[in-house]
Design a protein around this motif. Structure first.
Motif, PDB file in Angstrom:
ATOM      1  N   PRO A 149       0.794  -1.235   0.000  1.00  0.00           N
ATOM      2  CA  PRO A 149       0.000   0.000   0.000  1.00  0.00           C
ATOM      3  C   PRO A 149       0.822   1.278   0.000  1.00  0.00           C
ATOM      4  O   PRO A 149       0.298   2.341  -0.353  1.00  0.00           O
ATOM      5  CB  PRO A 149      -0.814  -0.115   1.295  1.00  0.00           C
ATOM      6  N   GLU A 150       2.089   1.190   0.392  1.00  0.00           N
ATOM      7  CA  GLU A 150       2.919   2.393   0.429  1.00  0.00           C
ATOM      8  C   GLU A 150       2.953   3.117  -0.911  1.00  0.00           C
ATOM      9  O   GLU A 150       3.116   4.342  -0.953  1.00  0.00           O
ATOM     10  CB  GLU A 150       4.344   2.026   0.862  1.00  0.00           C
ATOM     11  N   ILE A 151       2.769   2.372  -2.013  1.00  0.00           N
ATOM     12  CA  ILE A 151       2.799   3.013  -3.326  1.00  0.00           C
ATOM     13  C   ILE A 151       1.670   4.043  -3.472  1.00  0.00           C
ATOM     14  O   ILE A 151       1.758   4.970  -4.277  1.00  0.00           O
ATOM     15  CB  ILE A 151       2.726   1.965  -4.454  1.00  0.00           C
ATOM     16  N   SER A 152       0.634   3.899  -2.661  1.00  0.00           N
ATOM     17  CA  SER A 152      -0.491   4.836  -2.712  1.00  0.00           C
ATOM     18  C   SER A 152      -0.161   6.183  -2.082  1.00  0.00           C
ATOM     19  O   SER A 152      -0.901   7.157  -2.282  1.00  0.00           O
ATOM     20  CB  SER A 152      -1.702   4.238  -1.985  1.00  0.00           C
ATOM     21  N   PHE A 153       0.958   6.238  -1.318  1.00  0.00           N
ATOM     22  CA  PHE A 153       1.210   7.427  -0.507  1.00  0.00           C
ATOM     23  C   PHE A 153       2.544   8.112  -0.784  1.00  0.00           C
ATOM     24  O   PHE A 153       2.826   9.159  -0.198  1.00  0.00           O
ATOM     25  CB  PHE A 153       1.129   7.049   0.980  1.00  0.00           C
ATOM     26  N   PHE A 154       3.378   7.547  -1.647  1.00  0.00           N
ATOM     27  CA  PHE A 154       4.677   8.177  -1.919  1.00  0.00           C
ATOM     28  C   PHE A 154       4.523   9.624  -2.374  1.00  0.00           C
ATOM     29  O   PHE A 154       5.244  10.510  -1.924  1.00  0.00           O
ATOM     30  CB  PHE A 154       5.444   7.393  -2.996  1.00  0.00           C
ATOM     31  N   PHE A 197      -1.850  -5.844 -11.337  1.00  0.00           N
ATOM     32  CA  PHE A 197      -2.674  -6.978 -11.745  1.00  0.00           C
ATOM     33  C   PHE A 197      -3.851  -7.179 -10.781  1.00  0.00           C
ATOM     34  O   PHE A 197      -5.002  -7.120 -11.170  1.00  0.00           O
ATOM     35  CB  PHE A 197      -1.836  -8.252 -11.769  1.00  0.00           C
ATOM     36  N   SER A 198      -3.531  -7.461  -9.522  1.00  0.00           N
ATOM     37  CA  SER A 198      -4.553  -7.753  -8.518  1.00  0.00           C
ATOM     38  C   SER A 198      -3.912  -7.844  -7.146  1.00  0.00           C
ATOM     39  O   SER A 198      -2.719  -8.099  -7.023  1.00  0.00           O
ATOM     40  CB  SER A 198      -5.241  -9.090  -8.832  1.00  0.00           C
ATOM     41  N   ASN A 225      -3.652  -4.682   5.738  1.00  0.00           N
ATOM     42  CA  ASN A 225      -2.668  -4.422   4.700  1.00  0.00           C
ATOM     43  C   ASN A 225      -2.936  -5.338   3.510  1.00  0.00           C
ATOM     44  O   ASN A 225      -3.458  -6.443   3.680  1.00  0.00           O
ATOM     45  CB  ASN A 225      -1.263  -4.705   5.250  1.00  0.00           C
ATOM     46  N   TRP A 226      -2.575  -4.892   2.326  1.00  0.00           N
ATOM     47  CA  TRP A 226      -2.724  -5.734   1.141  1.00  0.00           C
ATOM     48  C   TRP A 226      -1.417  -5.765   0.366  1.00  0.00           C
ATOM     49  O   TRP A 226      -0.635  -4.817   0.380  1.00  0.00           O
ATOM     50  CB  TRP A 226      -3.859  -5.237   0.232  1.00  0.00           C
ATOM     51  N   PHE A 227      -1.197  -6.882  -0.274  1.00  0.00           N
ATOM     52  CA  PHE A 227      -0.051  -7.022  -1.169  1.00  0.00           C
ATOM     53  C   PHE A 227      -0.583  -7.421  -2.533  1.00  0.00           C
ATOM     54  O   PHE A 227      -1.493  -8.244  -2.636  1.00  0.00           O
ATOM     55  CB  PHE A 227       0.929  -8.075  -0.649  1.00  0.00           C
ATOM     56  N   ALA A 228      -0.024  -6.819  -3.565  1.00  0.00           N
ATOM     57  CA  ALA A 228      -0.536  -7.030  -4.914  1.00  0.00           C
ATOM     58  C   ALA A 228       0.577  -7.468  -5.849  1.00  0.00           C
ATOM     59  O   ALA A 228       1.761  -7.284  -5.566  1.00  0.00           O
ATOM     60  CB  ALA A 228      -1.178  -5.746  -5.440  1.00  0.00           C
ATOM     61  N   LEU A 229       0.185  -8.044  -6.968  1.00  0.00           N
ATOM     62  CA  LEU A 229       1.119  -8.413  -8.022  1.00  0.00           C
ATOM     63  C   LEU A 229       1.074  -7.352  -9.108  1.00  0.00           C
ATOM     64  O   LEU A 229       0.003  -6.857  -9.468  1.00  0.00           O
ATOM     65  CB  LEU A 229       0.755  -9.771  -8.620  1.00  0.00           C
ATOM     66  N   THR A 252      -5.124 -13.919   4.299  1.00  0.00           N
ATOM     67  CA  THR A 252      -6.301 -14.149   3.463  1.00  0.00           C
ATOM     68  C   THR A 252      -5.922 -14.022   1.990  1.00  0.00           C
ATOM     69  O   THR A 252      -5.526 -12.944   1.542  1.00  0.00           O
ATOM     70  CB  THR A 252      -7.405 -13.133   3.781  1.00  0.00           C
ATOM     71  N   PRO A 253      -6.001 -15.122   1.214  1.00  0.00           N
ATOM     72  CA  PRO A 253      -5.698 -15.024  -0.216  1.00  0.00           C
ATOM     73  C   PRO A 253      -6.801 -14.289  -0.966  1.00  0.00           C
ATOM     74  O   PRO A 253      -7.981 -14.423  -0.644  1.00  0.00           O
ATOM     75  CB  PRO A 253      -5.603 -16.486  -0.658  1.00  0.00           C
ATOM     76  N   VAL A 254      -6.413 -13.506  -1.973  1.00  0.00           N
ATOM     77  CA  VAL A 254      -7.368 -12.672  -2.713  1.00  0.00           C
ATOM     78  C   VAL A 254      -6.986 -12.678  -4.189  1.00  0.00           C
ATOM     79  O   VAL A 254      -5.806 -12.739  -4.533  1.00  0.00           O
ATOM     80  CB  VAL A 254      -7.331 -11.204  -2.208  1.00  0.00           C
ATOM     81  N   TRP A 255      -7.971 -12.611  -5.051  1.00  0.00           N
ATOM     82  CA  TRP A 255      -7.733 -12.295  -6.459  1.00  0.00           C
ATOM     83  C   TRP A 255      -8.894 -11.444  -6.943  1.00  0.00           C
ATOM     84  O   TRP A 255     -10.058 -11.847  -6.874  1.00  0.00           O
ATOM     85  CB  TRP A 255      -7.578 -13.538  -7.336  1.00  0.00           C
ATOM     86  N   ASP A 256      -8.600 -10.238  -7.418  1.00  0.00           N
ATOM     87  CA  ASP A 256      -9.634  -9.269  -7.783  1.00  0.00           C
ATOM     88  C   ASP A 256      -9.931  -9.262  -9.273  1.00  0.00           C
ATOM     89  O   ASP A 256      -9.080  -9.576 -10.094  1.00  0.00           O
ATOM     90  CB  ASP A 256      -9.157  -7.845  -7.431  1.00  0.00           C
ATOM     91  N   LYS A 257     -11.141  -8.805  -9.587  1.00  0.00           N
ATOM     92  CA  LYS A 257     -11.413  -8.366 -10.945  1.00  0.00           C
ATOM     93  C   LYS A 257     -10.772  -6.984 -11.103  1.00  0.00           C
ATOM     94  O   LYS A 257     -10.737  -6.208 -10.149  1.00  0.00           O
ATOM     95  CB  LYS A 257     -12.925  -8.267 -11.184  1.00  0.00           C
ATOM     96  N   PRO A 258     -10.235  -6.672 -12.286  1.00  0.00           N
ATOM     97  CA  PRO A 258      -9.498  -5.402 -12.459  1.00  0.00           C
ATOM     98  C   PRO A 258     -10.252  -4.172 -11.979  1.00  0.00           C
ATOM     99  O   PRO A 258      -9.688  -3.322 -11.294  1.00  0.00           O
ATOM    100  CB  PRO A 258      -9.238  -5.361 -13.967  1.00  0.00           C
ATOM    101  N   GLU A 259     -11.538  -4.067 -12.308  1.00  0.00           N
ATOM    102  CA  GLU A 259     -12.281  -2.866 -11.926  1.00  0.00           C
ATOM    103  C   GLU A 259     -12.498  -2.814 -10.402  1.00  0.00           C
ATOM    104  O   GLU A 259     -12.538  -1.740  -9.806  1.00  0.00           O
ATOM    105  CB  GLU A 259     -13.625  -2.796 -12.656  1.00  0.00           C
ATOM    106  N   GLU A 260     -12.617  -3.993  -9.761  1.00  0.00           N
ATOM    107  CA  GLU A 260     -12.781  -4.030  -8.310  1.00  0.00           C
ATOM    108  C   GLU A 260     -11.503  -3.563  -7.619  1.00  0.00           C
ATOM    109  O   GLU A 260     -11.551  -2.823  -6.627  1.00  0.00           O
ATOM    110  CB  GLU A 260     -13.122  -5.451  -7.859  1.00  0.00           C
ATOM    111  N   PHE A 261     -10.372  -3.993  -8.144  1.00  0.00           N
ATOM    112  CA  PHE A 261      -9.094  -3.622  -7.546  1.00  0.00           C
ATOM    113  C   PHE A 261      -8.865  -2.120  -7.647  1.00  0.00           C
ATOM    114  O   PHE A 261      -8.441  -1.468  -6.688  1.00  0.00           O
ATOM    115  CB  PHE A 261      -7.969  -4.400  -8.234  1.00  0.00           C
ATOM    116  N   ALA A 262      -9.167  -1.543  -8.801  1.00  0.00           N
ATOM    117  CA  ALA A 262      -8.989  -0.108  -8.999  1.00  0.00           C
ATOM    118  C   ALA A 262      -9.838   0.687  -8.010  1.00  0.00           C
ATOM    119  O   ALA A 262      -9.373   1.666  -7.407  1.00  0.00           O
ATOM    120  CB  ALA A 262      -9.341   0.280 -10.428  1.00  0.00           C
TER     121      ALA A 262
END
Length: 321
Positions: A92-97, A113-114, A248-252, A289-299
């Motif tokens: 998430p840090e990329i959201s705040f730089f 990606f998600s 916290n979330w981690f994404a690819l 908790t494993p997660v995989w989003d649809k692109p529009e949901e992730f955005a």
């Protein structure tokens, strides 16, 4: 002579056309992790990498690129050659730089990606700490001089810093009442905690699992609405009467510009990876908790998360932009 040359060129063309094209990927893939080995993101991405290797039929090498509160590794992902052989884990840090004035890097700078995982924030203290409950800790913060209690878990303005400020605000305490000590992730922060250099770690107890099991630290609160199945004895924020939750979330992600055919191969393989039982179980067994989003949901998720986090950062007096 000219006829011979034409024949040779024709044969060369036929031979080239008959040769199979190399399938992507035909060599190892690098997965950059912007945080230290042993921390939450590192654990998640190593589980993910093992599954992705099986799907791509190529080694996936995890490389830790730490420093700058996460900006070093995230920048390495965004500036990597866009050939599909470098991907990365994004936190998430990329959201705040940008709002912190650390650079122009934002979620839009990288091909996200998600999400692949969610892990809850918590309050963890040393095993011999006098604070047995979150109420004890919050009372101590109220009664102590500003900045005399020190916490860590990530860089200044990072995700776990936001978690700390948010829980203090929910308790009616100034979000900056606790002094934040920057670190390159959960693992080094926890080492500082047990060494006595800090009093609080506000990252996830998942990162502290080994130390919890060894009796070196105690988690006294999870910033969740309900108790976590992996930590059934730890009260939730809701139970403690605190209106603040944080995960916290981690994404690819990959650098922008990866050719569409290669990106599809990576995306589809990653999606299959997150459906693998060994990957899902590997994460769940650690409380992730494993997660995989649809692109529009992730955005949409990232947008809402960024707005909420920036609100806390503003109250911490850290926003520059």
């Amino acid at each position: 002579m000219k006829g011979f040359r034409k024949l040779a060129l024709a044969l060369a063309a036929l031979t080239a056309g008959a040769m199979p094209a190399f399938a992507f990927p035909d060599r190892p893939v690098q997965l950059i992790v912007p945080w230290a080995a042993g921390g939450g993101m590192d654990s998640v991405m190593r589980i993910f990498a093992n599954g992705l290797e099986a799907e791509l039929k190529q080694p996936v090498n995890v490389v830790n690129r730490t420093g700058g509160g996460g900006i070093t590794g995230h920048t390495a992902i965004s500036t990597a050659t866009a050939d599909g052989y470098t991907i990365g884990g994004v936190s998430p840090e990329i959201s705040f730089f940008k709002s912190l004035g650390l650079g122009d890097l934002t979620p839009d700078s990288i091909d996200m990606f998600s999400r692949v995982s969610l892990i809850p924030a918590g309050i963890t203290v040393k095993a011999d700490s006098p604070w047995k409950t979150a109420a004890d800790y919050l009372r101590a913060v109220k009664e102590s001089p500003k900045g005399s209690i020190m916490a860590s878990g990530t860089g200044v303005g990072g995700s776990w810093h936001i978690a700390s400020g948010g829980i203090l605000k929910a308790a009616g305490i100034a979000p900056d009442a606790v002094r934040w000590v920057p670190s390159n992730g959960g693992a080094p922060a926890l080492q500082d905690l047990v060494a006595g250099g800090l009093q609080v770690f506000t990252g996830s107890p998942i990162e502290a699992k080994a130390m919890l099991e060894a009796g070196r630290v105690r988690t006294i609160l999870l910033m969740t609405e309900e108790r976590h199945p992996n930590f059934p004895d730890v009260p939730s924020a809701k139970e403690a009467g605190l209106d603040w939750t944080y995960q916290n979330w981690f994404a690819l992600a990959a650098p922008k510009g990866v050719p569409a055919d290669r990106r599809k191969i990576l995306f589809d393989a990653a999606q299959r990876t997150m459906q693998r039982e060994d990957v899902r179980k590997g994460m769940a067994d650690r409380g992730i908790t494993p997660v995989w989003d649809k692109p529009e949901e992730f955005a949409a998720y990232v947008k809402a998360f960024t707005e909420r986090g920036n609100g806390v950062l503003k109250e911490l007096g850290l926003t520059k932009n």
